[in-house]
Enzyme design. Sequence first.
Site, short mmCIF file in Angstrom:
data_model
loop_
_atom_site.label_atom_id
_atom_site.label_comp_id
_atom_site.label_asym_id
_atom_site.label_seq_id
_atom_site.Cartn_x
_atom_site.Cartn_y
_atom_site.Cartn_z
N PHE A 66 0.83 -1.22 0.00
CA PHE A 66 0.00 0.00 0.00
C PHE A 66 0.86 1.26 0.00
O PHE A 66 0.46 2.29 -0.56
CB PHE A 66 -0.92 -0.02 1.23
CG PHE A 66 -1.98 1.04 1.19
CD1 PHE A 66 -3.12 0.87 0.43
CD2 PHE A 66 -1.85 2.20 1.94
CE1 PHE A 66 -4.11 1.85 0.39
CE2 PHE A 66 -2.83 3.19 1.92
CZ PHE A 66 -3.97 3.00 1.13
N GLU A 67 2.05 1.18 0.61
CA GLU A 67 2.93 2.36 0.72
C GLU A 67 3.79 2.57 -0.54
O GLU A 67 4.53 3.56 -0.62
CB GLU A 67 3.83 2.23 1.95
CG GLU A 67 3.15 2.52 3.28
CD GLU A 67 2.17 1.44 3.72
OE1 GLU A 67 2.47 0.24 3.55
OE2 GLU A 67 1.08 1.79 4.21
N HIS A 97 -9.32 -7.75 1.56
CA HIS A 97 -8.31 -6.73 1.78
C HIS A 97 -7.35 -6.61 0.61
O HIS A 97 -6.97 -5.51 0.21
CB HIS A 97 -7.53 -7.07 3.05
CG HIS A 97 -7.01 -5.86 3.73
ND1 HIS A 97 -7.76 -5.15 4.65
CD2 HIS A 97 -5.84 -5.21 3.63
CE1 HIS A 97 -7.06 -4.13 5.07
NE2 HIS A 97 -5.91 -4.14 4.46
N ARG A 136 6.79 -17.05 -9.80
CA ARG A 136 6.97 -15.84 -10.60
C ARG A 136 8.07 -14.94 -10.06
O ARG A 136 8.20 -13.78 -10.47
CB ARG A 136 5.63 -15.06 -10.63
CG ARG A 136 4.60 -15.75 -11.48
CD ARG A 136 3.18 -15.36 -11.14
NE ARG A 136 2.22 -16.06 -11.99
CZ ARG A 136 1.85 -17.35 -11.82
NH1 ARG A 136 2.38 -18.07 -10.83
NH2 ARG A 136 0.99 -17.91 -12.64
#
Length: 168
Positions: A66-67, A97, A136
């Site tokens: 998120f940051e 979320h 990945r």
Amino acid sequence: MSSADKNLSVFKTEGLPDISSKKFGILVAEWNTEVTEKLFEGAYQTLINNGASPENIERGNVPGSFELTLGAQWFAERRDIDAVIALGVVIQGETKHNDYINHAVAQGITNVSLKSGKPIIFGVLTPNNMEQALDRAGGVHGNKGDEAAITAIKMLGLYNQIATAGAY
Ligand code: RBF
């Protein structure tokens, strides 16, 4: 090769621009570090392999994906930074979320990129589980960190082609 074990990190690397004087910021989220460190190694090494100088690659850690957006903005605000690579892993959980984080980061990175006019590369994995993430990040499906670095380089090349040709 079946799609199950296909390396997805296959991309055209002909005609990449000279990046020996370009400066890169790489942001690394501290959630799921066993994966994000591998993404970082892939991105860093790909930049080096394609001509970037180690002193022109600066790393910044953010607590979670998120940051990444604000970190990207801080890097992009610096005149000396040419491109930013944002790396994170948001594993789908039992709550929604992950969706909120993924959408916020995708939208945020788009905004920072458009506002700054610099390539801000979305290198956030959104797998269903840790196995898919590791596949990945240097596993059977290649390394999305490598792809993020190549994408940054290609966008710098496109900028050379389009933006510097006009009379700004
Ligand atoms: N950050 C990630 O980079 N990956 C995750 O999978 C992840 N899952 C989270 C799940 C929950 C329920 C919460 C509250 C946060 C999660 N974060 C994750 C952290 C998030 O990106 C951010 O750092 C925090 O929400 C603080 O703004």
